[in-house]
Design an enzyme around this catalytic site. Structure first.
Site: not given
Length: 286
Positions: A64, A158
């Site tokens: 992330h 994502d």
């Protein structure tokens, strides 16, 4: 699934990895996919969709941080950020650390993922769902980028692997839509699998993205959970200079943002764009 058993990831046919299941926190079929969250002594809480590990508490910060801080600091003045997927909230968590960002829109196809992750992966989102800059849209990512009237400075895809609900996020229709709603000089990034084992995925993305962006490449990070070597992240923009910013510029932006990371730093930023020769050779052969 019973506790104290072994969970087998099914991403690859000929090999894979196992996790000991110490405690099953949740296992259910949502409207779109099979979702399980379980505890493992080595990796903490683990979430898998359709038999493929998506995230673990132990190493999620690597993925992330690299998916957010690399494009946001390369851009330098992003105000509007779009996250496609990211229902566990960790990508959102990292974007909210950039105080100059004014709006954060997250498009997630599966409302169940968001709901379950808020309850069972609280460390991932760390309260970021309550950030006043955040808007959640439950929609298909391809539909959103081709229909929205909003525009964005950075788009972060994502996505899961190109199977099941995530398959559409590797199509030309999706990439074209992202180009459509990306502001001039904006940056698009996406996870692109472990290139040693999923090279065709990277090559396909590069080929398709090159139809819409003048500067297309990859950067990388080693994430233990994603078995088989370095993970590649697709990078696409029309501003070729952003991939080659000086270390002094990245260092200055990093300090100005006040970020304190566990993996990302300005030296990692520069090094991430150094790719193995086998990937260079494969890209050149296309």
């Amino acid at each position: 699934m019973a506790e104290n058993t072994m969970w087998h990831e099914t991403l690859h046919d000929q090999f894979g990895q196992y996790f000991a299941v110490d405690n099953v926190l949740y296992h259910e079929k949502t409207d779109h996919q099979d979702l399980i969250i379980f505890e493992n002594a080595a990796f903490g809480r683990v979430m898998a969709l359709d038999g493929v590990v998506q995230t673990t508490e132990r190493d999620e910060f690597i993925y992330h941080e690299m998916m957010t801080h690399v494009p946001l600091l390369a851009h330098g003045h992003a105000k509007h950020v779009l996250i496609i997927g990211g229902g566990d909230g960790a990508m959102l968590r990292e974007v909210t650390r950039h105080k100059n960002v004014e709006t954060i829109t997250m498009v997630e196809i599966d409302a169940g993922v968001v709901s379950f992750c808020r309850q069972y992966l609280p460390n991932h989102n760390a309260g970021s769902y309550d950030d006043p800059r955040f808007t959640l849209v439950i929609d298909d990512g391809v539909n959103f980028v081709n229909q929205t009237h909003q525009t964005f400075d950075v788009i972060i895809s994502d996505c899961t692997d190109p199977i099941g609900p995530g398959e559409s996020l590797f199509t030309s229709a999706f990439y074209e839509g992202c180009k459509r709603c990306l502001n001039p000089g904006g940056i698009f990034v996406a996870q692109n699998g472990v290139c040693f084992l999923q090279q065709d995925e990277a090559l396909d993305s590069h080929r398709k993205l090159s139809h819409y962006f003048s500067d297309v490449g990859f950067y990388q990070a080693a994430i233990p959970t994603y078995y088989g070597g370095i993970m590649t992240f697709a990078w696409a923009t029309d501003n070729g200079a952003l991939r080659h910013l000086s270390s002094e510029i990245i260092q200055a932006r990093f300090h100005a943002a006040g970020l304190k990371c566990r993996y990302y730093n300005p030296a990692i930023h520069a090094a991430a764009f150094a790719l193995p020769q086998y990937l260079h050779d494969a890209l050149s052969a296309q």
